[in-house]
Design a protein around this motif. Structure first.
Motif, PDB file in Angstrom:
ATOM      1  N   UNK A  11      11.160   6.489   4.902  1.00 33.51           N
ATOM      2  CA  UNK A  11      11.500   5.084   4.679  1.00 33.51           C
ATOM      3  C   UNK A  11      12.096   4.455   5.947  1.00 33.51           C
ATOM      4  N   UNK A  12      12.985   5.215   6.612  1.00 28.35           N
ATOM      5  CA  UNK A  12      13.560   4.699   7.847  1.00 28.35           C
ATOM      6  C   UNK A  12      12.504   4.528   8.931  1.00 28.35           C
ATOM      7  N   UNK A  13      11.559   5.480   9.008  1.00 24.88           N
ATOM      8  CA  UNK A  13      10.488   5.379  10.005  1.00 24.88           C
ATOM      9  C   UNK A  13       9.598   4.180   9.731  1.00 24.88           C
ATOM     10  N   UNK A  14       9.265   3.979   8.443  1.00 24.49           N
ATOM     11  CA  UNK A  14       8.426   2.829   8.101  1.00 24.49           C
ATOM     12  C   UNK A  14       9.148   1.512   8.384  1.00 24.49           C
ATOM     13  N   UNK A  15      10.462   1.462   8.054  1.00 19.56           N
ATOM     14  CA  UNK A  15      11.223   0.242   8.306  1.00 19.56           C
ATOM     15  C   UNK A  15      11.341  -0.033   9.806  1.00 19.56           C
ATOM     16  N   UNK A  16      11.558   1.051  10.587  1.00 19.20           N
ATOM     17  CA  UNK A  16      11.654   0.868  12.032  1.00 19.20           C
ATOM     18  C   UNK A  16      10.323   0.407  12.620  1.00 19.20           C
ATOM     19  N   UNK A  17       9.226   0.989  12.146  1.00 19.50           N
ATOM     20  CA  UNK A  17       7.909   0.586  12.649  1.00 19.50           C
ATOM     21  C   UNK A  17       7.608  -0.866  12.294  1.00 19.50           C
ATOM     22  N   UNK A  18       7.927  -1.240  11.033  1.00 18.51           N
ATOM     23  CA  UNK A  18       7.689  -2.631  10.628  1.00 18.51           C
ATOM     24  C   UNK A  18       8.542  -3.601  11.438  1.00 18.51           C
ATOM     25  N   UNK A  19       9.813  -3.233  11.668  1.00 23.57           N
ATOM     26  CA  UNK A  19      10.692  -4.109  12.462  1.00 23.57           C
ATOM     27  C   UNK A  19      10.205  -4.213  13.898  1.00 23.57           C
ATOM     28  N   UNK A  20       9.735  -3.083  14.452  1.00 25.26           N
ATOM     29  CA  UNK A  20       9.243  -3.102  15.829  1.00 25.26           C
ATOM     30  C   UNK A  20       8.000  -3.973  15.952  1.00 25.26           C
ATOM     31  N   UNK A  21       7.115  -3.894  14.954  1.00 26.43           N
ATOM     32  CA  UNK A  21       5.903  -4.724  14.979  1.00 26.43           C
ATOM     33  C   UNK A  21       6.274  -6.200  14.853  1.00 26.43           C
ATOM     34  N   UNK A  22       7.210  -6.500  13.949  1.00 26.74           N
ATOM     35  CA  UNK A  22       7.647  -7.896  13.803  1.00 26.74           C
ATOM     36  C   UNK A  22       8.261  -8.414  15.105  1.00 26.74           C
ATOM     37  N   UNK A  23       9.110  -7.577  15.716  1.00 27.73           N
ATOM     38  CA  UNK A  23       9.740  -7.993  16.963  1.00 27.73           C
ATOM     39  C   UNK A  23       8.700  -8.225  18.058  1.00 27.73           C
ATOM     40  N   UNK A  24       7.702  -7.342  18.125  1.00 26.63           N
ATOM     41  CA  UNK A  24       6.655  -7.496  19.141  1.00 26.63           C
ATOM     42  C   UNK A  24       5.860  -8.774  18.911  1.00 26.63           C
ATOM     43  N   UNK A  25       5.551  -9.077  17.646  1.00 30.82           N
ATOM     44  CA  UNK A  25       4.803 -10.298  17.337  1.00 30.82           C
ATOM     45  C   UNK A  25       5.622 -11.541  17.665  1.00 30.82           C
ATOM     46  N   UNK A  26       6.923 -11.506  17.312  1.00 30.51           N
ATOM     47  CA  UNK A  26       7.785 -12.654  17.619  1.00 30.51           C
ATOM     48  C   UNK A  26       7.917 -12.835  19.124  1.00 30.51           C
ATOM     49  N   UNK A  27       8.073 -11.721  19.862  1.00 28.44           N
ATOM     50  CA  UNK A  27       8.174 -11.807  21.317  1.00 28.44           C
ATOM     51  C   UNK A  27       6.888 -12.344  21.929  1.00 28.44           C
ATOM     52  N   UNK A  28       5.737 -11.930  21.378  1.00 26.42           N
ATOM     53  CA  UNK A  28       4.460 -12.421  21.891  1.00 26.42           C
ATOM     54  C   UNK A  28       4.303 -13.914  21.632  1.00 26.42           C
ATOM     55  N   UNK A  29       4.668 -14.365  20.427  1.00 23.88           N
ATOM     56  CA  UNK A  29       4.584 -15.791  20.111  1.00 23.88           C
ATOM     57  C   UNK A  29       5.525 -16.593  21.008  1.00 23.88           C
ATOM     58  N   UNK A  30       6.759 -16.075  21.219  1.00 22.01           N
ATOM     59  CA  UNK A  30       7.701 -16.771  22.089  1.00 22.01           C
ATOM     60  C   UNK A  30       7.190 -16.825  23.524  1.00 22.01           C
TER      61      UNK A  30
END
Length: 372
Positions: A11-30
């Protein structure tokens, strides 16, 4: 292995992966948003500063004439464009006409350089060399241009770069005035939006205070630069009038426009000095004294700007000076204005934020003492 630990790890690995993907997408959009907005950053900064500085004028005219906000904003924008665009167009047309006429006369062999007067050789520092070159050009202009071709090419390149930079600054300022007019028309909703942003970044108490603080700082610095431009132009105009420079009134108006655009007024002083030296009604001593006074008057803004920019603000002079010098080194003339304005505003916002936190810490420290 413990199934509970495995499930927790997964669960922690999945949450970390999802957060990392979200952060990468937000950084790319910014990043893409910043990449698309970056070409408009200078004109938007100019527009913001002009809108903040001109808002008191907008409010005064709105109360005076009771016109709609959009009509007042349009009037201010058109007045600014006329103040800058009309003199610039007149100067540009006159310059282009003179350059074209000189080139046509040279091609037709009709361009003649008059012989220099003997007084030219007595001019300080450059008199002897200038007299020799001037005499050579008067004797045989094509041969003189041929021998001085590398120097003339370098000088022409530098002049073209300077002229193109000045023209770009004029068009940038005209565009900024148009956008500032739009901002003034929507000043109410826009100010509320900015206030909500400050509130969201801090809280409902500090946000409005920081918003008012930043607005007042930008307005005082912007108005200070316009005031310094007026003082510089008037000082230069007074010296030109006392020295007997032809067309002193017109040159004063040109100096005012250039000073507002943060273009060096020394250009007008050099032109006035050239007109003074080419006249036959004054002595070499008179011309030397007033040449020094003209250049000194044109540098008035360099003396007053560090003193006036921080006046009335809780900003140390080194902060304003570093903002102006650092902004000029990084972004040219526009960078000098933006750097001084926003570094002063940023310093005040930061120090106010520090004071607020210190006041809360002192309050929390006093309360337990009183309880005991």
């Amino acid at each position: 292995m413990n199934p509970a630990n495995d499930n927790l790890t997964r669960a922690l690995s999945d949450a970390f992966s999802a957060s990392l993907i979200r952060f990468a997408l937000i950084a790319f959009v910014a990043f893409v948003c910043a990449w698309a907005f970056f070409p408009f950053l200078p004109i938007m900064l100019w527009s913001l500063v002009l809108a903040v500085a001109l808002y008191p004028v907008h409010q005064f005219l709105e109360r005076k004439f009771r016109w709609p906000s959009g009509r007042i904003a349009t009037l201010i924008a058109l007045a600014g464009i006329a103040l800058i665009g009309v003199p610039t167009a007149i100067i540009g047309y006159s310059f282009a006409t003179n350059v074209l006429g000189t080139y046509e006369a040279y091609e037709a062999g009709k361009l003649l350089v008059p012989e220099p007067s003997a007084e030219v050789a007595d001019w300080p520092i450059i008199g002897a060399d200038l007299y020799d070159d001037w005499s050579a050009a008067a004797a045989d202009l094509p041969a003189f241009l041929e021998t001085r071709q590398p120097e003339l090419k370098s000088l022409a390149t530098r002049f073209i770069d300077t002229a193109s930079g000045a023209a770009g600054s004029v068009f940038l300022l005209i565009g900024a005035l148009i956008i500032a007019g739009i901002m003034l028309a929507w000043a109410g909703p826009g100010g509320q939006s900015v206030r909500r942003i400050f509130t969201r970044v801090s809280d409902s108490k500090r946000g409005p205070e920081l918003h008012d603080l930043a607005t007042k700082t930008i307005r005082q610095v912007a108005v200070g630069i316009i005031g310094i431009a007026f003082v510089t132009a008037m000082a230069l105009g007074a010296v030109m009038t006392l020295g007997g420079v032809p067309a002193a009134a017109l040159l004063t108006v040109v100096a005012l426009v250039l000073a507002i655009m943060q273009v060096p007024v020394t250009l007008v002083a050099l032109l006035a000095a050239a007109l003074l030296w080419t006249g036959d009604d004054t002595s070499a001593l008179h011309n030397t004294i007033f040449t020094v006074l003209l250049i000194a008057a044109s540098l008035t803004d360099n003396i007053l700007k560090p003193l006036v920019l921080g006046r009335g603000l809780d900003v140390p002079m080194p902060v304003v000076l570093m903002g102006a010098l650092g902004g000029m080194m990084s972004g040219g003339i526009l960078g000098m204005f933006i750097g001084a304005t926003f570094l002063a505003a940023g310093y005040q916002v930061f120090m106010r934020w520090v004071e607020i936190d210190n006041e809360e810490a002192d309050t929390e420290a006093v309360t337990p003492t009183q309880s005991n």
